[in-house]
Design a protein around this motif. Structure first.
Motif, PDB file in Angstrom:
ATOM      1  N   TYR A  61      -7.391 -24.172  -1.187  1.00 25.47           N
ATOM      2  CA  TYR A  61      -5.838 -24.345  -2.012  1.00 25.47           C
ATOM      3  C   TYR A  61      -5.184 -23.058  -0.717  1.00 25.47           C
ATOM      4  O   TYR A  61      -4.189 -23.020  -1.110  1.00 25.47           O
ATOM      5  N   LEU A  62      -6.117 -22.348   0.142  1.00 22.26           N
ATOM      6  CA  LEU A  62      -5.651 -21.169   1.471  1.00 22.26           C
ATOM      7  C   LEU A  62      -5.180 -22.054   2.462  1.00 22.26           C
ATOM      8  O   LEU A  62      -3.838 -21.586   3.323  1.00 22.26           O
ATOM      9  N   VAL A  72       1.272 -17.559  -3.100  1.00 24.68           N
ATOM     10  CA  VAL A  72       0.959 -17.183  -4.091  1.00 24.68           C
ATOM     11  C   VAL A  72      -0.094 -17.077  -5.214  1.00 24.68           C
ATOM     12  O   VAL A  72      -0.813 -16.684  -5.119  1.00 24.68           O
ATOM     13  N   PHE A  73      -0.916 -18.318  -4.371  1.00 24.09           N
ATOM     14  CA  PHE A  73      -2.712 -18.192  -4.814  1.00 24.09           C
ATOM     15  C   PHE A  73      -2.897 -17.304  -4.846  1.00 24.09           C
ATOM     16  O   PHE A  73      -3.970 -16.817  -5.006  1.00 24.09           O
ATOM     17  N   ALA A  74      -2.701 -17.378  -2.929  1.00 24.26           N
ATOM     18  CA  ALA A  74      -3.232 -15.833  -2.708  1.00 24.26           C
ATOM     19  C   ALA A  74      -3.739 -15.088  -3.209  1.00 24.26           C
ATOM     20  O   ALA A  74      -5.208 -13.785  -3.321  1.00 24.26           O
ATOM     21  N   ILE A  75      -2.143 -14.243  -3.716  1.00 23.81           N
ATOM     22  CA  ILE A  75      -1.646 -13.269  -4.194  1.00 23.81           C
ATOM     23  C   ILE A  75      -3.116 -12.877  -5.694  1.00 23.81           C
ATOM     24  O   ILE A  75      -3.415 -12.140  -6.000  1.00 23.81           O
ATOM     25  N   LEU A  76      -2.422 -14.691  -5.832  1.00 25.69           N
ATOM     26  CA  LEU A  76      -3.115 -14.346  -7.583  1.00 25.69           C
ATOM     27  C   LEU A  76      -4.857 -14.323  -7.319  1.00 25.69           C
ATOM     28  O   LEU A  76      -5.564 -12.832  -8.268  1.00 25.69           O
ATOM     29  N   VAL A  77      -5.646 -14.893  -6.561  1.00 24.30           N
ATOM     30  CA  VAL A  77      -6.830 -15.094  -6.316  1.00 24.30           C
ATOM     31  C   VAL A  77      -7.153 -13.704  -5.905  1.00 24.30           C
ATOM     32  O   VAL A  77      -8.337 -12.879  -6.534  1.00 24.30           O
ATOM     33  N   GLY A  78      -6.752 -13.082  -5.409  1.00 23.78           N
ATOM     34  CA  GLY A  78      -7.227 -12.184  -4.300  1.00 23.78           C
ATOM     35  C   GLY A  78      -6.727 -10.787  -5.441  1.00 23.78           C
ATOM     36  O   GLY A  78      -8.087  -9.953  -5.756  1.00 23.78           O
TER      37      GLY A  78
END
Length: 160
Positions: A61-62, A72-78
């Motif tokens: 996903y990244l 956005v996915f990186a921010i959510l997962v992080g």
């Protein structure tokens, strides 16, 4: 190093004032025992989140597809996961070799260490709901600023 310096300081303080040092150690032990259940819950939540969010899933996903989606996915997962720097940075190195760009890596690692969805229960216990929310929002804002600066430095984000 941290343990060694802590033990050394305790020994020095013990030699200077035994009574205060023993009293301080007792207070610290009581606080540790009081907060241990909250810490254990946090560790369990972290372990569960790391179990369900594998390295392969993160890379999928990244490292591919829409740049904005990856960010956005990186921010959510992080924000959801939690890792100390000595784990997060080597993971970021692995992700970089897999093709994840630096802007996304900066957002991922910064939110992972500065935004605490998983650590919310323990922070709420110590700081209260309002301060915890404000701290997390400030951490999120700083993470976005850092990732934009990294993107500018590496030419992944344009000014216009």
């Amino acid at each position: 190093m941290l343990y060694t310096s802590s033990i050394l300081l305790i020994v020095i303080l013990f030699l200077l004032d035994r009574e205060k040092t023993v009293k301080g150690l007792k207070i610290g032990l009581k606080k540790l025992l009081k907060n241990l259940p909250v810490f254990l819950n946090m560790i369990i939540l972290v372990a569960i989140s790391l179990y369900f969010i594998s390295d392969e899933l993160i890379i999928a996903y990244l490292g591919e597809g829409n740049y904005l989606f990856s960010l956005v996915f990186a921010i959510l997962v992080g924000s959801i996961s939690f890792m100390p720097g000595f784990v997060a940075f080597p993971l970021a190195g692995v992700l970089a070799t897999k093709g994840v760009n630096y802007t996304v890596l900066a957002a991922f690692t910064t939110t992972m260490m500065m935004v605490g969805v998983v650590t919310y229960p323990i922070e709420k216990e110590f700081f209260g709901h309002k301060v915890t929310i404000i701290r997390n929002l400030i951490g999120l804002a700083i993470a976005l600023i850092v990732s934009i600066i990294i993107g500018l430095v590496y030419g992944e984000v344009g000014l216009v």
